[in-house]
Design an enzyme around this catalytic site. Structure first.
Site, PDB file in Angstrom:
ATOM      1  N   ASP A  37      81.760 -48.531 -22.509  1.00  0.00           N
ATOM      2  CA  ASP A  37      82.485 -48.285 -24.245  1.00  0.00           C
ATOM      3  C   ASP A  37      81.082 -49.605 -24.150  1.00  0.00           C
ATOM      4  O   ASP A  37      81.328 -50.769 -23.633  1.00  0.00           O
ATOM      5  CB  ASP A  37      83.615 -49.216 -24.081  1.00  0.00           C
ATOM      6  CG  ASP A  37      84.266 -48.096 -25.504  1.00  0.00           C
ATOM      7  OD1 ASP A  37      83.574 -48.878 -27.128  1.00  0.00           O
ATOM      8  OD2 ASP A  37      85.629 -48.465 -25.702  1.00  0.00           O
ATOM      9  N   ASP A  52      81.121 -47.821 -30.473  1.00  0.00           N
ATOM     10  CA  ASP A  52      81.487 -48.854 -30.886  1.00  0.00           C
ATOM     11  C   ASP A  52      81.180 -49.046 -32.156  1.00  0.00           C
ATOM     12  O   ASP A  52      80.198 -49.451 -32.086  1.00  0.00           O
ATOM     13  CB  ASP A  52      82.375 -50.481 -30.378  1.00  0.00           C
ATOM     14  CG  ASP A  52      83.635 -50.860 -31.034  1.00  0.00           C
ATOM     15  OD1 ASP A  52      84.268 -50.032 -31.531  1.00  0.00           O
ATOM     16  OD2 ASP A  52      83.531 -51.782 -31.441  1.00  0.00           O
ATOM     17  N   GLU A  99      81.879 -43.904 -32.205  1.00  0.00           N
ATOM     18  CA  GLU A  99      82.947 -44.745 -33.451  1.00  0.00           C
ATOM     19  C   GLU A  99      82.411 -44.421 -34.747  1.00  0.00           C
ATOM     20  O   GLU A  99      81.219 -45.815 -34.860  1.00  0.00           O
ATOM     21  CB  GLU A  99      83.672 -45.575 -32.608  1.00  0.00           C
ATOM     22  CG  GLU A  99      84.850 -45.700 -33.693  1.00  0.00           C
ATOM     23  CD  GLU A  99      85.071 -47.134 -33.519  1.00  0.00           C
ATOM     24  OE1 GLU A  99      86.942 -47.901 -33.933  1.00  0.00           O
ATOM     25  OE2 GLU A  99      84.825 -47.961 -33.007  1.00  0.00           O
ATOM     26  N   HIS A 122      93.160 -46.206 -28.510  1.00  0.00           N
ATOM     27  CA  HIS A 122      93.847 -47.835 -28.386  1.00  0.00           C
ATOM     28  C   HIS A 122      93.841 -47.992 -29.545  1.00  0.00           C
ATOM     29  O   HIS A 122      94.659 -49.226 -29.860  1.00  0.00           O
ATOM     30  CB  HIS A 122      92.657 -47.902 -27.379  1.00  0.00           C
ATOM     31  CG  HIS A 122      91.299 -48.495 -28.236  1.00  0.00           C
ATOM     32  ND1 HIS A 122      90.504 -46.837 -28.189  1.00  0.00           N
ATOM     33  CD2 HIS A 122      90.369 -49.209 -28.245  1.00  0.00           C
ATOM     34  CE1 HIS A 122      88.878 -47.944 -29.148  1.00  0.00           C
ATOM     35  NE2 HIS A 122      89.329 -49.413 -28.812  1.00  0.00           N
ATOM     36  N   ASP A 123      93.211 -47.672 -30.670  1.00  0.00           N
ATOM     37  CA  ASP A 123      92.715 -48.066 -32.158  1.00  0.00           C
ATOM     38  C   ASP A 123      93.996 -47.363 -33.420  1.00  0.00           C
ATOM     39  O   ASP A 123      94.080 -47.498 -34.777  1.00  0.00           O
ATOM     40  CB  ASP A 123      91.396 -47.856 -33.520  1.00  0.00           C
ATOM     41  CG  ASP A 123      90.698 -49.379 -32.562  1.00  0.00           C
ATOM     42  OD1 ASP A 123      91.245 -49.944 -31.830  1.00  0.00           O
ATOM     43  OD2 ASP A 123      89.703 -49.207 -33.037  1.00  0.00           O
TER      44      ASP A 123
END
Length: 594
Positions: free
Chosen positions: A104, A212, A270, A346-347
C-alpha cells in the site's frame, strides 16, 4: 523488464487480489494486534481459496493515528507488525506458492512524525520546507486568524483541512487529519524521494502497489475557496481543487517512466471523486502508461446522500446498480481500459450488511449473491478479508465507545456537540455509524469458534485491539472451509468454486463482452457475458421479496450451472418464459453462443 507491446491477456488481469487489513488479520505474538507472521501463517488458506496476490494495508512505521495511513518511515516496518525480515519471509513464502505481494503506497501525505515533516516544520528556511504545503494565515474583519481557505477535512468535516503550526506561524495542508500533512508534489526533490521508496520495495520483491488517494497529489495551486454546498458547515468539500489536479497525469507518467516501466507490476489507484470517463481512461487506458486500473467508487457510493458527506444514508435499488455496472463495464471494453471489482474494503462497511440482508436467515444467501456478481464481471477481482466468510457489520447494540476509527470518532463528537440532548438525532447518528462506519470492516478476522475468534490467544483480561463480532462462534473460517453438509455450500466454499470457475472460463468472465439483459427492474439486475466460444447470463435478485422475471427470448439459456440456493451444478429452473427468484437469489446460466 515490463512486457512490450499491447497484450490483452496479462497476469494482473486474470489475478484474484485479497486485501489483508493486518491489525485485524491474525496475531501470532499475543499482543492483540495482527502481524506479518500472521499473514504468512495463512497463505495456504488463501491459496486454497483461489487468491493470487496479497494486498497488505500499510505496515510501515507509524504512530497509528489513522491505522498506519500516517507513515513515519516508508522503508521500515512498525514493530507492532514485525520486522523487515518478516516481510522478506512473507515474500519468500508467497513465491513458493506462485503468489505475489502488493504493498500500500501512501504518498499524498505522511505522518507529522516523519523525518521529512520534522525538518519541514523546523523553520521556514529548512531545505525540506517546500516538501509540504505551507500557507500564511488569513484574517477576518475583526482580526481573527483564519485558515488559507474554507476546505473541510476529509476525516472530520467539521474541521478545517489546514493545521496551524505555532512555531513557524503558518498553516500546513492536512486533508485527512492534523497528523497527516500533505506532501507538495510540485517539488521535484520530493517526487524523486517517492520514486526511491517505490524502487526500495520493488527490489525487495514486492510486485506492485495499491496507491492511496493518488489522484489528490496535484492541487490547484492558488488554493481557492470551495463553493458552499453544505450550508450547515463552516468548512466545505474542496475536492474540485485538490482531486485530479492540473499536473496529475504528468506526475503519474513520470512514476511510470522512471519506476514502473522497469518492472512487471500491478498498480491500482484509489481515486475518490473521479466520475469523468475521459479522465478515467487517461489513467487506465492501455496506451496511456500511467496505472493498470483504479478503484471506481460508484458502487460503494450508491447509498451516499447526493451532495452530502459520506456518513449519510440514501435509498437505492437494482436499477442504480445496473446503470453503474453497465457504464463501467462498457467503458473499459469500448475504450481499452481495465476495471477493478470490489464491494468492500477497509474504508467501507461489510457488503452483506450494506447491499443485502445480514440477518441469520439471509446472510449466507446475500454474501453468495455478491460473490456471484463480482466473479462474473470483467476486471480484476478484489476480495477483502472476511468477505469470503460473509462477515457482518458491528451489531446495532454496541456502544459508540467500541468504535476506534478517527473518522467515526470525529463524527460522533460532532453529532454530540450539535445535538447534545436530542436522543432522536443521536440515535440516527448511531444508526448511520452502524451502517456506514469504516470500523465495520476492521473487526478481527473470525478464524474459529475459539476465544477471540482464533484471532489471538491472550491470557488475563487483555484482548484484541478491537472487539470481535459476537457471531464468531457460528460465522468463522474453520466452520466454512470444512463444511460437509450434503447439498449445501458455505460462503467460503461458494467463493472458492466461483473463483475456480472464473479462471476456467476467463475468456468470458475476465476478457469477454458485456450487455445488460431484460427490462430495467427495481429488484433484478441481469447481464450476459460472452466470448467467441462461450456465453453465460447472471440473474441477481437484489431484494428480499420473491420476484417473477421474464427471461428474454434471445438470451438462450441452455442450463443453469450455479445458484446461491443450492450446491448443485445443475439447477432445476425454467430456461425460458417466467423465472421465479427467491429473496436475494442469484443464478448463473450457460447460454447458446451467437
Amino acid at each position: 523488464m515490463a512486457p512490450t507491446g499491447v497484450d490483452k491477456h496479462r497476469w494482473w488481469k486474470d489475478a484474484v487480489v485479497y486485501q489483508v487489513y493486518p491489525a485485524s488479520f491474525l496475531d501470532t505474538n499475543g499482543d492483540g494486534w495482527g502481524d506479518v507472521p500472521g499473514i504468512t501463517a495463512k497463505l495456504d488458506y488463501l491459496k486454497d481459496l483461489g487468491v493470487d496476490i496479497i494486498w497488505v494495508s500499510p505496515i510501515y512505521k507509524s504512530p497509528q493515528i489513522d491505522m498506519g495511513y500516517d507513515i513515519s518511515d516508508y522503508k521500515d516496518i512498525d514493530p507492532a507488525y514485525g520486522s523487515l525480515e518478516d516481510v522478506d519471509e512473507l515474500i519468500k513464502e508467497l513465491k513458493k506458492r506462485d503468489m505475489k505481494l502488493m504493498m500500500d503506497l501512501v504518498v499524498n501525505h505522511t505522518s507529522d512524525q516523519h523525518s521529512w515533516f520534522l525538518e519541514s516544520r523546523s523553520s521556514k528556511d529548512n531545505p525540506k520546507r517546500d516538501w509540504y504545503i505551507w500557507k500564511p494565515a488569513k484574517y477576518d474583519a475583526d482580526g481573527n486568524r483564519e485558515p488559507p481557505n474554507n476546505w473541510a477535512m476529509i476525516l472530520g468535516e467539521a474541521n478545517s483541512a489546514w493545521t496551524w503550526d505555532e512555531k513557524t506561524q503558518e498553516y500546513y495542508l492536512s486533508l485527512f487529519t492534523s497528523e497527516q500533512p500533505d506532501l507538495n508534489w510540485e517539488n521535484p526533490e520530493l517526487r524523486a524521494a517517492v520514486h526511491d521508496v517505490m524502487r526500495f520495495w520493488l527490489e525487495r520483491g514486492c510486485s506492485g502497489f495499491r496507491m492511496d488517494v493518488i489522484n489528490l497529489i496535484s492541487k490547484v495551486q492558488d488554493f481557492p475557496d470551495a463553493e458552499v454546498t453544505v450550508k450547515s458547515h463552516k468548512y466545505q468539500p474542496g475536492d474540485k481543487y485538490y482531486a485530479n489536479g492540473p499536473r496529475l497525469h504528468e506526475f503519474l507518467k513520470e512514476i511510470n517512466k522512471k519506476v514502473l516501466s522497469q518492472y512487471d507490476t500491478i498498480t491500482v489507484g484509489e481515486m475518490p471523486f473521479v466520475r469523468d470517463e475521459d479522465e478515467i481512461i487517461r489513467i487506465v487506458g492501455s496506451e496511456e502508461q500511467e496505472l493498470n486500473m483504479i478503484f471506481s467508487f460508484d458502487i460503494v457510493d450508491i447509498d451516499n446522500a447526493p451532495g452530502d458527506f459520506k456518513l449519510a444514508l440514501h435509498p437505492w435499488d437494482a436499477r442504480d446498480l445496473r446503470r453503474i455496472v453497465t457504464r463501467l463495464q462498457r467503458l473499459m471494453i469500448d475504450r481499452d481500459g481495465w476495471n477493478s471489482l470490489f464491494v468492500e474494503n477497509h474504508d467501507q462497511p461489510r457488503s452483506v450488511s450494506r447491499f443485502c440482508d445480514d440477518s441469520d436467515e439471509w446472510r449466507d444467501t446475500g454474501a453468495k449473491l455478491l460473490c456471484l456478481m463480482q466473479t462474473t464481471l470483467g476486471g480484476t477481482v478484489y476480495v477483502y478479508q472476511g468477505e469470503e466468510l460473509g462477515m457482518r457489520n458491528i451489531p446495532p447494540e454496541w456502544d459508540p465507545r467500541e468504535y476506534k476509527d478517527v473518522e467515526t470518532i470525529n463524527y460522533w463528537k460532532k453529532m454530540n456537540a450539535k445535538h447534545p440532548n436530542d436522543k432522536e438525532k443521536l440515535n440516527e447518528a448511531r444508526k448511520i455509524m452502524q451502517k456506514k462506519a469504516r470500523d465495520n470492516a476492521r473487526t478481527p478476522m473470525q478464524w474459529s469458534a475459539e476465544p477471540n475468534a482464533g484471532f489471538c490467544n491472550l491470557a488475563g483480561e487483555r484482548g484484541p485491539w478491537m472487539r470481535v463480532i459476537d457471531d464468531y462462534k457460528t460465522v468463522n473460517a474453520a466452520a466454512q472451509v470444512y463444511n460437509i453438509v450434503v447439498g449445501q455450500m458455505s460462503v467460503w466454499q461458494f467463493w472458492q468454486r466461483a473463483l475456480r470457475h472464473r479462471k476456467q472460463h476467463k475468456d468470458v468472465f475476465v476478457y469477454g463482452d458485456f450487455a445488460p439483459v431484460g427490462d430495467e427492474s427495481p429488484s433484478v439486475f441481469a447481464y450476459k457475458r460472452w466470448s467467441e466460444h462461450e456465453a453465460f447470463v447472471s440473474v441477481l435478485n437484489f431484494s428480499g421479496e420473491e420476484i417473477e422475471w421474464d427471461i428474454p427470448a434471445d438470451v438462450g439459456v441452455e442450463r443453469w450451472v450455479a445458484g446461491n440456493y443450492t450446491a448443485d451444478e445443475d439447477v432445476d429452473k425454467p430456461k425460458e418464459g417466467k423465472l421465479t427468484l427467491g429473496p436475494w437469489e442469484g443464478l448463473l446460466g450457460q447460454c447458446r453462443v451467437g
